[in-house]
Design a protein around this motif. Structure first.
Motif, mmCIF file in Angstrom:
data_model
loop_
_atom_site.group_PDB
_atom_site.id
_atom_site.type_symbol
_atom_site.label_atom_id
_atom_site.label_comp_id
_atom_site.label_asym_id
_atom_site.label_seq_id
_atom_site.Cartn_x
_atom_site.Cartn_y
_atom_site.Cartn_z
ATOM 1 N N ARG A 51 0.860 -1.103 -0.106
ATOM 2 C CA ARG A 51 -0.015 0.030 0.082
ATOM 3 C C ARG A 51 0.803 1.320 0.162
ATOM 4 O O ARG A 51 1.882 1.394 0.588
ATOM 5 N N ARG B 223 -3.727 6.627 -0.591
ATOM 6 C CA ARG B 223 -4.332 5.827 -1.636
ATOM 7 C C ARG B 223 -3.781 4.478 -1.111
ATOM 8 O O ARG B 223 -2.794 4.373 -0.863
ATOM 9 N N GLU C 194 -3.826 -1.276 -4.088
ATOM 10 C CA GLU C 194 -4.722 -2.020 -4.949
ATOM 11 C C GLU C 194 -5.865 -1.973 -4.129
ATOM 12 O O GLU C 194 -6.160 -1.869 -3.046
ATOM 13 N N PRO C 195 -7.010 -2.111 -4.802
ATOM 14 C CA PRO C 195 -8.485 -2.122 -4.414
ATOM 15 C C PRO C 195 -8.796 -3.225 -3.440
ATOM 16 O O PRO C 195 -8.188 -4.382 -3.744
ATOM 17 N N ILE C 196 -9.583 -2.877 -2.582
ATOM 18 C CA ILE C 196 -10.154 -4.170 -1.497
ATOM 19 C C ILE C 196 -11.329 -4.817 -2.419
ATOM 20 O O ILE C 196 -12.066 -4.236 -3.261
ATOM 21 N N ARG C 197 -11.064 -5.985 -2.407
ATOM 22 C CA ARG C 197 -12.092 -6.845 -3.057
ATOM 23 C C ARG C 197 -12.854 -7.939 -2.390
ATOM 24 O O ARG C 197 -12.345 -8.103 -1.207
ATOM 25 N N LEU D 223 -15.648 -7.821 1.815
ATOM 26 C CA LEU D 223 -15.362 -6.902 2.639
ATOM 27 C C LEU D 223 -15.569 -5.622 1.812
ATOM 28 O O LEU D 223 -16.066 -4.542 1.931
ATOM 29 N N ALA D 224 -15.104 -5.561 0.593
ATOM 30 C CA ALA D 224 -15.641 -4.847 -0.434
ATOM 31 C C ALA D 224 -16.863 -4.238 -0.703
ATOM 32 O O ALA D 224 -17.328 -3.230 -0.457
ATOM 33 N N GLU D 225 -17.755 -5.239 -0.767
ATOM 34 C CA GLU D 225 -19.032 -5.012 -0.945
ATOM 35 C C GLU D 225 -19.830 -4.429 0.231
ATOM 36 O O GLU D 225 -20.688 -3.597 0.272
ATOM 37 N N LEU E 214 -18.393 -2.580 2.549
ATOM 38 C CA LEU E 214 -17.684 -1.048 2.534
ATOM 39 C C LEU E 214 -18.549 -0.144 1.466
ATOM 40 O O LEU E 214 -19.024 0.959 1.712
ATOM 41 N N GLU E 215 -18.816 -0.947 0.329
ATOM 42 C CA GLU E 215 -19.535 -0.241 -0.696
ATOM 43 C C GLU E 215 -21.079 0.015 -0.484
ATOM 44 O O GLU E 215 -21.524 1.187 -0.962
ATOM 45 N N ARG E 216 -21.535 -0.889 0.312
ATOM 46 C CA ARG E 216 -22.910 -0.658 0.836
ATOM 47 C C ARG E 216 -23.029 0.067 2.242
ATOM 48 O O ARG E 216 -24.201 0.007 2.630
#
Length: 103
Positions: free
Chosen positions: A3, A9, A12-15, A18-20, A22-24
């Motif tokens: 990182r 920033r 690499e993006p979180i996938r 956990l990413a879902e 956080l996005e929601r």
């Protein structure tokens, strides 16, 4: 891949799950909809039916009972003093007879 924290920033993006989450936004909107809109709405509708059937029914029944009782009592209120005196004399005689028989 590491990182890059110097630029604020991630490298690499979180996938994944956990990413879902956080996005929601930690599923707050879904939780709110389920609890307050879903359960709260059903509870409100149930209470409205209970109010309409039980509470309003009791109030209407009490009102109807008062009307019936008023009609019956009104018939006894003739305004004739002689009738009132006769009822009092008969009632007093019945009480005296009941007291004498109770001995």
């Amino acid at each position: 891949l590491g990182r890059d924290l110097s630029q604020g920033r991630m490298g690499e993006p979180i996938r994944g799950a956990l990413a879902e989450v956080l996005e929601r936004r930690f599923l707050v909107d879904e939780l709110y909809a389920a609890v307050f809109v879903g359960l709260g709405g059903r509870l409100g509708r149930g209470l409205a039916r209970f109010d309409a059937a039980v509470v309003d029914g009791a109030v209407r029944g009490a009102g109807a009972g008062a009307v019936v009782l008023g009609d019956r009592v009104r018939r006894a209120q003739s305004g004739r003093t002689r009738t009132y005196l006769a009822v009092m004399v008969v009632g007093t005689a019945l009480v005296v007879v009941a007291l004498l028989m109770a001995r």
